[in-house]
Design an enzyme around this catalytic site. Structure first.
Site, short mmCIF file in Angstrom:
data_model
loop_
_atom_site.label_atom_id
_atom_site.label_comp_id
_atom_site.label_asym_id
_atom_site.label_seq_id
_atom_site.Cartn_x
_atom_site.Cartn_y
_atom_site.Cartn_z
N HIS A 1 9.35 -22.24 8.27
CA HIS A 1 10.78 -22.05 7.98
C HIS A 1 11.66 -23.06 8.70
O HIS A 1 12.81 -23.25 8.33
CB HIS A 1 11.21 -20.61 8.22
N ASP B 1 2.22 -20.03 18.03
CA ASP B 1 3.38 -19.39 17.40
C ASP B 1 4.51 -20.38 17.11
O ASP B 1 5.19 -20.27 16.09
CB ASP B 1 3.88 -18.27 18.32
N HIS C 1 6.24 -25.23 14.07
CA HIS C 1 7.67 -25.58 14.04
C HIS C 1 7.97 -26.86 14.82
O HIS C 1 8.63 -27.76 14.32
CB HIS C 1 8.51 -24.44 14.60
N LYS D 1 3.29 -18.53 7.66
CA LYS D 1 2.50 -18.91 8.81
C LYS D 1 2.01 -17.65 9.50
O LYS D 1 2.62 -16.61 9.30
CB LYS D 1 3.32 -19.78 9.76
N LYS E 1 9.69 -18.26 25.37
CA LYS E 1 10.45 -17.03 25.17
C LYS E 1 11.05 -16.62 26.52
O LYS E 1 10.56 -17.02 27.57
CB LYS E 1 9.55 -15.93 24.63
N LYS F 1 15.45 -25.50 7.52
CA LYS F 1 16.73 -25.57 8.24
C LYS F 1 17.43 -26.88 7.89
O LYS F 1 16.84 -27.96 7.97
CB LYS F 1 16.50 -25.48 9.76
N ARG G 1 0.81 -1.22 0.00
CA ARG G 1 0.00 0.00 0.00
C ARG G 1 0.86 1.29 0.00
O ARG G 1 0.52 2.27 -0.65
CB ARG G 1 -0.89 -0.01 1.24
N GLU H 1 14.01 -19.73 23.33
CA GLU H 1 14.47 -18.43 22.82
C GLU H 1 14.83 -17.53 23.98
O GLU H 1 14.15 -17.55 25.02
CB GLU H 1 13.34 -17.77 22.02
C1 BG6 Z 1 8.61 -17.54 14.20
C2 BG6 Z 1 7.84 -17.08 15.41
O1 BG6 Z 1 7.80 -18.33 13.37
O2 BG6 Z 1 9.74 -18.30 14.61
C3 BG6 Z 1 8.73 -16.26 16.33
O3 BG6 Z 1 6.72 -16.31 15.01
C4 BG6 Z 1 9.98 -17.04 16.68
O4 BG6 Z 1 8.05 -15.87 17.50
C5 BG6 Z 1 10.65 -17.57 15.42
O5 BG6 Z 1 10.85 -16.17 17.36
C6 BG6 Z 1 11.79 -18.50 15.77
O6 BG6 Z 1 12.51 -18.80 14.61
P1 BG6 Z 1 14.05 -19.18 14.68
O7 BG6 Z 1 14.40 -19.58 13.29
O8 BG6 Z 1 14.76 -17.94 15.14
O9 BG6 Z 1 14.17 -20.28 15.68
#
Ligand code: BG6
Length: 500
Positions: free
Chosen positions: A182, A239, A244, A152, A344, A186, A47, A220
């Site tokens: 993602h 999340d 993942h 996602k 987190k 990896k 936009r 994390e």
């Molecule tokens: C994302 C989440 O999909 O993956 C984030 O929305 C998270 O909250 C992230 O921090 C973690 O990805 P990676 O590759 O840093 O482990």
């Protein structure tokens, strides 16, 4: 190395964070490594108003801030970038997009209109964009493939994921839809399959006869940063866990695929995810721990509580930590617990899978022997560590735990693609192996749905101080079974250091 066919890449959400931080750097690296098509155009659509030149300059600045770039190469890459101002939810605006793509076809003399549409937008637009593209026949495959990459979260729960699928599949076939997780991009996650199925010493052991239990950790150090608004509607279950961690679990637990191709691998992923033992009320009560981080001093820095993060309500009950004991109902895994946790503001950033092998039955030697562990480090310091008992030198037959280590960075001259590089390249080449198929996504939602329902009712949410390994109730989850989580940090005073 397969070089993709000439193509156009359209990025919706082109002025967003994901585009700047992940997509453009990944495309630049592919260009740098001569992995992009010989002719390609990247058209950003969003936009915000930019001219092509202003957009190029913006991306140039952002790339150079993030990493070292070669000015000449960067200049050459940026010549492939274009920008189209677009109100993504206004179907009439797509006339401009179509016109722009036509201009690019003429400029590049594209014989086929191969197009990758990347939806890097808020999820509320995922079911709008495909319809708008179709209204202008931009999904037409008579002269070139059309693929849709979707970020996602794919849905918010089982019901919304299903209806999103129905909506998208009105305009794009399943084979054209690439749902990104993602973690599947990896290298170390993909290696789980090679490690398991290509090694005669591990393949026969990978089942309930030899494995005692499995731990999967996705920790994390960072909090929710500037994403409090999004995160508060999501939480750790949506999340990280639903996507993942369950994808990683599928790689650990699936049966061997009949072939190495997208269908065969994704069939097995889907099969194992459909065999997760459904969570009953009893499981939710006994085997699930949800937590939220609270204020604490970590390494001399005061880290604020989740409720004081920007965009988070002061009375939020959203979980920033989840731990679950779960089972898989297949002959291979009958009765073997998988303990999965993610959070987190834990002491460090680490993702790993720990396979705990059963102890030997020998009453004398097994007595003081440490159990064998296989630690597969997904990130950081990617590698594999095997723990075994060795005779402690000297009198007697006491066993001592020692380890054998492999680190990916010891592989010389090997170029590891980042997850986004790998996934973009695969999508351009039409290889969907590392993308989540609809049945797998739905199986994951189906499995977590009881947790989502439970989250809505008044439930137990435990506090944990920033910089700790989550609520103490999560330790009790394993302790009640006579086990402990592996402690990946050498010590808490130097929390950045992960021991592999
Ligand atoms: C994302 C989440 O999909 O993956 C984030 O929305 C998270 O909250 C992230 O921090 C973690 O990805 P990676 O590759 O840093 O482990």
């Amino acid at each position: 190395m397969v070089i993709p066919e000439n193509s156009r890449i359209v990025i919706f959400g082109a002025s967003g964070d994901l585009t700047y931080r992940k997509l453009i750097p990944a495309l630049y690296h592919l260009f740098e490594n001569n992995q992009m098509p010989s002719s390609f155009a990247i058209l950003g659509a969003s936009r915000t108003e930019y001219s092509d030149d202003a957009y190029r300059q913006k991306l140039k600045n952002s790339l150079t801030e993030q990493e070292q770039t070669d000015p000449q190469l960067l200049g050459a890459f940026c010549e492939h970038l274009y920008y189209q101002t677009l109100n993504t939810s206004d179907v009439d605006d797509y006339t401009q997009l179509k016109r722009r793509l036509g201009q690019l076809d003429r400029h590049y003399n594209f014989k086929r209109q191969n197009t990758l549409f990347y939806l890097a937008t808020p999820p509320s637009l995922y079911d709008i964009i495909p319809g708008c593209l179709a209204a202008h026949k931009l999904n037409d495959v008579t002269n070139g493939w059309k693929r849709l990459i979707i970020e996602k979260p794919f849905g918010y729960d089982l019901r919304s994921a299903k209806s999103l699928d129905i909506e998208i599949q009105k305009h794009f076939k399943e084979q054209q839809i690439y749902r990104i997780d993602h973690y599947l991009g990896k290298e170390t996650v993909q290696n789980l399959l090679v490690f398991r199925f290509a090694n005669g010493i591990f393949e026969p052991l990978w089942n309930r006869n030899f494995i005692d239990y499995v731990e999967i950790t996705g920790a994390e150090f960072l909090g929710v940063e500037e994403r409090g608004g999004y995160y508060d509607n999501s939480g750790a279950v949506r999340d990280m866990f639903q996507n993942h961690l369950l994808q990683v679990l599928a790689m650990v637990a699936m049966e061997p695929p009949a072939a190495i191709n997208a269908d065969a691998i994704r069939n097995e992923v889907s099969n194992v995810l459909n065999c997760l033992e459904p969570l009953t009320d009893e499981c939710l009560k006994n085997d699930l721990v949800l937590g939220q981080y609270t204020e604490s001093m970590v390494k001399g820095q005061l880290l604020k509580s989740y409720r004081n993060e920007h965009g988070v309500p002061k009375d939020s009950r959203t979980e920033t930590y989840v731990a679950l004991k779960m089972f898989i109902e297949t002959p291979r895994w009958q009765g073997i617990p998988f303990y999965v946790r993610s959070g987190k503001r834990l002491p460090t950033r680490v993702t790993e899978v720990v396979i705990h092998l059963k102890r030997t039955p020998h009453p004398v030697f097994a007595q003081n022997a440490p159990g064998n562990k296989l630690i597969i480090r997904i990130q950081p310091d990617e590698g594999i560590l095997m723990n075994f008992g060795l005779k402690e030198p000297g009198a007697g037959f006491r066993a001592k735990s020692v380890s054998m280590n492999f680190h990916y960075d010891s592989l010389e001259n090997i170029q590891m693609l980042t997850a986004y590089e790998r996934l973009l390249l695969d999508a351009l080449n039409g290889d969907a192996t590392l993308f989540a198929r609809t049945d797998a996504v739905e199986a994951c939602w189906e499995f977590v749905q009881p947790i989502l329902n439970y989250k809505q009712a008044p439930q137990s949410l435990f506090g944990y101080a920033c910089g700790t390994w989550g609520p103490k109730e999560a330790d009790a989850l394993l302790r009640q079974d006579g086990r402990n989580w592996r402690f990946p940090c050498k010590n808490l005073t130097n929390t950045d250091y992960c021991e592999l």
